[in-house]
Design an enzyme around this catalytic site. Structure first.
Site, short mmCIF file in Angstrom:
data_model
loop_
_atom_site.label_atom_id
_atom_site.label_comp_id
_atom_site.label_asym_id
_atom_site.label_seq_id
_atom_site.Cartn_x
_atom_site.Cartn_y
_atom_site.Cartn_z
N GLY A 565 0.93 -1.21 -0.02
CA GLY A 565 0.01 -0.28 0.00
C GLY A 565 0.98 1.23 0.09
N GLY A 567 0.42 5.38 1.44
CA GLY A 567 -0.56 6.06 2.06
C GLY A 567 0.18 7.62 2.21
N GLY A 568 -0.77 8.54 2.80
CA GLY A 568 -0.02 9.77 2.83
C GLY A 568 1.55 10.11 3.41
N PHE A 569 1.51 9.08 4.49
CA PHE A 569 3.01 9.07 5.10
C PHE A 569 4.10 8.35 4.26
CE2 PHE A 569 -0.16 9.91 8.19
CZ PHE A 569 0.41 11.19 8.57
N GLY A 570 3.76 7.40 3.37
CA GLY A 570 4.87 6.77 2.96
C GLY A 570 4.32 5.27 2.53
N VAL A 572 3.79 1.18 2.32
CA VAL A 572 3.66 -0.06 3.18
C VAL A 572 4.21 -1.39 2.79
CG1 VAL A 572 1.91 -1.01 5.09
CG2 VAL A 572 1.51 1.35 4.14
N LYS A 585 4.93 0.37 7.96
CA LYS A 585 5.17 1.68 6.93
C LYS A 585 6.10 2.33 7.23
CE LYS A 585 1.09 3.72 6.60
NZ LYS A 585 -0.13 4.37 6.89
N ASP A 681 -8.09 11.66 10.12
CA ASP A 681 -7.84 11.21 8.76
C ASP A 681 -8.65 10.06 8.48
OD1 ASP A 681 -7.07 11.52 5.99
OD2 ASP A 681 -5.24 10.51 6.12
#
Ligand SMILES: *[C@@H]1O[C@H](CO)[C@@H](O)[C@H](O)[C@H]1NC(C)=O
Ligand SMILES: *[C@@H]1O[C@H](CO)[C@@H](O)[C@H](O)[C@H]1NC(C)=O
Ligand SMILES: *[C@@H]1O[C@H](CO)[C@@H](O)[C@H](O)[C@H]1NC(C)=O
Ligand SMILES: *[C@@H]1O[C@H](CO)[C@@H](O)[C@H](O)[C@H]1NC(C)=O
Ligand SMILES: *[C@@H]1O[C@H](CO)[C@@H](O)[C@H](O)[C@H]1NC(C)=O
Ligand SMILES: *[C@@H]1O[C@H](CO)[C@@H](O)[C@H](O)[C@H]1NC(C)=O
Ligand SMILES: *[C@@H]1O[C@H](CO)[C@@H](O)[C@H](O)[C@H]1NC(C)=O
Ligand SMILES: *[C@@H]1O[C@H](CO)[C@@H](O)[C@H](O)[C@H]1NC(C)=O
Ligand SMILES: *[C@@H]1O[C@H](CO)[C@@H](O)[C@H](O)[C@H]1NC(C)=O
Ligand SMILES: *[C@@H]1O[C@H](CO)[C@@H](O)[C@H](O)[C@H]1NC(C)=O
Ligand SMILES: *[C@@H]1O[C@H](CO)[C@@H](O)[C@H](O)[C@H]1NC(C)=O
Ligand SMILES: *[C@@H]1O[C@H](CO)[C@@H](O)[C@H](O)[C@H]1NC(C)=O
Length: 856
Positions: A565, A567-570, A572, A585, A681
């Site tokens: 995956g 996500g907004g943070f990086g 996964v 993550k 979020d």
């Protein structure tokens, strides 16, 4: 920082007052109404008579014991006897609960009894004695799941149960955070270096018992300080000065300090708390620094205790199970002094899994019990454990209301009831059968009975009621939804329609057999799943280590091989720790936050546990590499299940269940965590599904840990997710619980409609809430529903869900419901949908009732 200090000081002053307000101290076996203040502790004790209505009181002849132990109450008669205590601060508050026992040959039989003690519906421990003058204590730190505490003694045929004292101490909510895992059974509290008597109240505001543990071998020495010790880094543990002002230390520099213990039960999971403070006066060329090893592995270190300031080191997850535990504390190379330790606490994790009866029902039934002065053996929790459900009471153990049991059946026939029907009955809102026949009830039959939505059988026969039966009751009875029995009811035209009476119970019986079968199946499935869950978490918890190095992360993810995956943070990645699958993550951008803050936040997240929140397994922080390790969720995120054409279409019940699960996770963040956590979020991407499609919220609190993104309002880049973000944010630049409710409303709309949060339409971005409003304009809710459901849903259930979702996305935050209300609303939707499915099946079993009608 200064503000913080100020806060600490005021809280210290508050603590310093002689305040027993959170304490309840019960001396069992003293005369009803008697109270006294204990000479040595200053604690006020009251008689137990007001907390129980059975038992015999006894004296012990010897007087060389604490006053509380010289009297006791014994229970020769019923299998189970319960004390019921309703403290001022109920559900959700944390208590230390202690029970004291000393046999003292009170019955002159010289036979040591053995019996079980329950805390509410849950087994607590078995009480056994070595000698008649042995005093025994059981203690547990427990967060109340109901407003009531029941301490029950259960006779197992090995002697008469008895009890000497019960003590309840309310703890501050932030103490012993490990209660997130379950209750904590106190195994020991050691006051090292002290040879005085047990320390408790008033030295300890929370009345914990600290046993003195002086240096006993020549290798060690006890030291003590006359100065005060500041709470320092551990204000929430609030340790008594008398405990922290003494310590034990090896005499010889190179000797380590060892503690060993063996669990009574090899399945016990331990939490360890160690408390340190430097209490010697160190010269400028002296240092004291040491490492702590548990079973030969570094557990914490190096640690250099602060001067006259407490530092507490504790397990954040239960320690791995072993038959023997060895703690070794040895100095580091640099240290010029041997290690020191001031105090130790050991707790065993006690999972108390049973649900209790809903508080509203408990209040009602206790009111009924006291109003009619019922003398039957009604003690403890009415519904649980099922072995001891109250006589004349039946409960629903339905899994829909996950938190509690509800009373559905009450038989008070021939119980000598006098006076009017108690209004308390109106609060038994789930009741289906109420039998009040053959009593001496008087007055009128109250209107509130017709307000009991689920009431199917009401028997009022054999009483002295006056006045008319409320019209609504008669109407329900005419319609056949209520089987009503009362004296002299021939004034109405009901008598001519006797046949209806016969049909109703038959349908009811067939239906209820069906319901019972379904219920059993559900319970069975859920039980199986629970057992499954347990195994899962066990292995999960055994991954004890929480801080991982970057190279370990590399090996866990097999060098970042599988991306699951983004996500907004990086990104996964999938990984494995031993044979447990995890998701890792890695954070792409370097955070503004320092390592310490990151670690503190990770620690906070590690302490949040709820079945509808993905649990954090560990974290990595090494230079610019920051990462978070989660449990692995086999079925990915909700977004892909709603939008990927490859996946199976989720049906309406599944969608509701997923909505309900995620709402519960969010509810827990808002209402179960102190301080509340705002998710910031919430979106379909952040709702993950495990192998059984149970939903869990992910990424909660991350924004707190990494404020560079969503939380900085200067950043135009990502602030929440477009479409899901509270419009109020553009005005206030603040995200609150109500912002999460808004985002959840959008999730719900997406679940209902199968439309994305924002649709592109002729160069225009249309928000889903507007889209739904347009669809509803025709007045038919079906237009808004995902066409892939093909109309296979209960319209009432869908309508309620749409209304709930629209309330969540109200423009003004104050107009939005709380997550508590959202959960309740979704449960209603789920109940409606399930009822439809039952009716669908009922029609298959309906043949018999048709037969009955032709007989007439
Ligand atoms: C407590 O102290 C009072 C006065 O000092 C004394 O009269 C009483 O007997 C004491 N009670 C006990 C139980 O020791
Ligand atoms: C226990 O039962 C006996 C006989 O049934 C009765 O005499 C006695 O009063 C009961 N004791 C209590 C404490 O209820
Ligand atoms: C217990 O002892 C007190 C005082 O010694 C006495 O008043 C009371 O009657 C005794 N109670 C019983 C049940 O023996
Ligand atoms: C009870 O006796 C057993 C065997 O004599 C002993 O091992 C145990 O420590 C004793 N327990 C207590 C609580 O004194
Ligand atoms: C406790 O220890 C001190 C010295 O460390 C000693 O003077 C004192 O007598 C001891 N007290 C008791 C009750 O053993
Ligand atoms: C310790 O603190 C108490 C209360 O804050 C104070 O009264 C006492 O004087 C202090 N003792 C020393 C040795 O500083
Ligand atoms: C140990 O604990 C487990 C689970 O709590 C329990 O089932 C088992 O009976 C206990 N064993 C002993 C010897 O007490
Ligand atoms: C520390 O300094 C004292 C004198 O202030 C001296 O006697 C002692 O030996 C020194 N200790 C060490 C470990 O250097
Ligand atoms: C401290 O104890 C641990 C565990 O027994 C051992 O592995 C380590 O080598 C010891 N360290 C020192 C400096 O003695
Ligand atoms: C440690 O704290 C005590 C009491 O607060 C103080 O008297 C002493 O000077 C301090 N020692 C050092 C080395 O700072
Ligand atoms: C030991 O002390 C020296 C000098 O103070 C320092 O450079 C070194 O980092 C220390 N080692 C450890 C392991 O703390
Ligand atoms: C109820 O009515 C019956 C007969 O009408 C009468 O005998 C009885 O005393 C009444 N009971 C009460 C409690 O009023």
């Amino acid at each position: 920082m200064l503000v913080l200090l100020g806060l600490l000081l005021t809280s210290l002053m508050v603590h310093a007052q002689d305040d027993q307000s959170g304490h309840i101290s019960i001396d069992c076996g003293i005369t009803k109404g008697l109270t006294y203040t204990d000479n040595t502790t200053g604690i006020q004790y009251v008689s137990d008579a007001d907390f129980i209505d059975s038992g015999e009181i006894h004296n012990i002849s010897s007087v060389n014991f604490d006053t509380q132990l010289t009297t006791l109450t014994s229970f020769p008669n019923n299998t189970r006897n319960c004390y019921t205590i309703k403290p001022k601060n109920g559900k959700g508050n944390k208590y230390l609960i202690r029970a004291n026992f000393m046999y003292g040959n009170y019955d002159f039989l010289n036979r040591l009894p053995e019996f079980d003690v329950f805390l509410g519906p849950d087994y607590w421990d078995t009480m056994k004695f070595n000698s008649s003058s042995q005093s025994r204590t059981m203690e547990i730190i427990h967060v109340l799941s109901s407003d009531y505490i029941h301490v029950c003694l259960v006779n197992r045929g090995r002697g008469t149960p008895f009890i000497s004292a019960i003590e309840l101490r309310q703890l501050a909510g932030d103490m012993y955070k490990e209660t997130n895992f379950g209750s904590l059974y106190a195994a020991t509290r050691e006051n090292f270096g002290s040879n005085s008597s047990t320390v408790r109240y008033k030295a300890d505001n929370y009345d914990r018992l600290w046993g003195s543990s002086p240096a006993t071998t020549p290798d060690y020495t006890s030291i003590k300080t006359v100065n005060n010790i500041s709470d320092g880094l551990s204000p929430n543990v609030s340790l008594p000065l008398d405990v922290m002002n003494s310590a034990v230390t090896p005499r010889n520099l190179n000797v380590s300090f060892d503690i060993e213990w063996e669990p009574f039960n090899t399945t016990d999971k331990f939490f360890i708390y160690m408390h340190f403070a430097e209490i010697a006066s160190l010269k400028s060329n002296q240092t004291r620094e040491f490492n702590i090893y548990l079973n030969g592995k570094l557990w914490y270190g190096p640690l250099s205790p602060l001067n006259h300031t407490t530092t507490t080191i504790s397990s954040s997850v239960p320690e791995p199970i072993t038959p023997k535990y060895t703690v070794t504390i040895n100095k580091t190379k640099n240290s010029t002094l041997p290690p020191i330790i001031n105090a130790l606490e050991l707790y065993v994790l006690k999972e108390l899994p049973q649900r209790q009866t809903h508080d509203q029902d408990v209040d009602a039934i206790w009111s009924i019990k006291s109003v009619y002065r019922l003398t039957r053996n009604w003690q403890g929790d009415p519904c649980a454990p099922r072995e001891f459900v109250w006589d004349g009471v039946r409960c629903n153990y339905d899994e829909i209301d996950m938190d509690s049991h509800r009373i559905v059946f009450l038989n008070l026939s021939t119980s000598g009831l006098k006076g009017e029907i108690d209004p308390g009955i109106a609060h038994l809102t789930m009741i289906e059968t109420l039998d009040l026949s053959n009593n001496s009830l008087t007055g009128s039959v109250p209107d509130f009975l017709s307000g009991l939505k689920f009431l199917k059988v009401l028997n009022l026969k054999g009483n002295n009621f006056t006045g008319r039966i409320p019209k609504e009751l008669l109407e329900k009875s005419k319609k056949g939804s209520l089987l009503l029995s009362f004296d002299g009811d021939c004034g109405t035209n009901r008598c001519g329609k006797k046949d209806k009476k016969i049909i109703v119970p038959v349908i009811a019986t067939v239906a209820s057999i069906f319901v019972i079968i379904t219920a059993l199946t559900i319970v069975w499935i859920v039980k199986k799943q629970k057992a499954h869950d347990k195994r899962k978490t066990r292995t999960g918890l055994e991954i004890k280590k929480q801080k991982f190095t970057y190279s370990e992360i590399k090996s866990i993810t097999d060098n970042f091989k599988i991306v699951i995956g983004k996500g907004g943070f990086g990104e996964v990645y999938k990984g494995c720790i031993g044979d447990v699958e995890v998701a890792v993550k890695m954070l792409s951008k370097s955070s503004l936050q320092g390592d310490k803050e990151f670690q503190a936040e990770a620690y906070l997240l590690l302490s949040v546990h709820h079945k509808n929140l993905t649990s954090l397994v560990g974290y990595c922080v090494q230079g610019k590499h920051k990462g978070i390790i989660y449990e692995y969720m086999a079925n990915g995120n909700l977004q892909s299940h709603l939008f990927d054409t490859s996946s199976r279409v989720l049906n309406w019940e599944e969608r509701l269940q997923i909505a309900c699960d995620s709402a519960r996770g969010l509810e827990y963040l808002h209402h179960g965590c102190k301080p509340p956590i705002v998710h910031r979020d919430v979106k379909c991407n952040n709702i993950l599904l495990n192998e059984r499609f149970q939903a869990k919220l992910a990424d909660f609190g991350l924004c707190r840990a990494f404020p560079t993104e969503a939380a900085t309002h200067i950043s135009t880049e990502v602030a929440g997710t477009p479409g899901y973000l509270d419009p109020e944010y553009y005005l206030s630049y603040r995200l609150t619980e109500k912002s999460d409710v808004y985002s959840f409303g959008v999730v719900l709309l997406v679940i209902i409609t199968g439309q994305p949060a924002i649709t592109r339409y002729e160069n225009d971005n249309i928000h889903i809430s507007r889209w739904v409003k347009v669809q509803l304009a025709d007045g038919d809710v079906k237009n808004a529903v995902d066409p892939r459901l093909q109309g296979d849903f209960d319209s009432d259930s869908v309508l309620r869900a749409v209304e709930l979702a629209m309330a969540c996305v109200a423009d003004l935050p104050n107009g939005r419901p709380t997550m508590n209300e959202v959960v309740m609303g979704l449960i209603d939707c789920l109940v409606a949908e399930r009822a439809r499915q039952e009716i669908k099946l009922d029609s298959l079993t309906g043949i018999e009732s048709v037969d009955m009608e032709t007989v007439d």
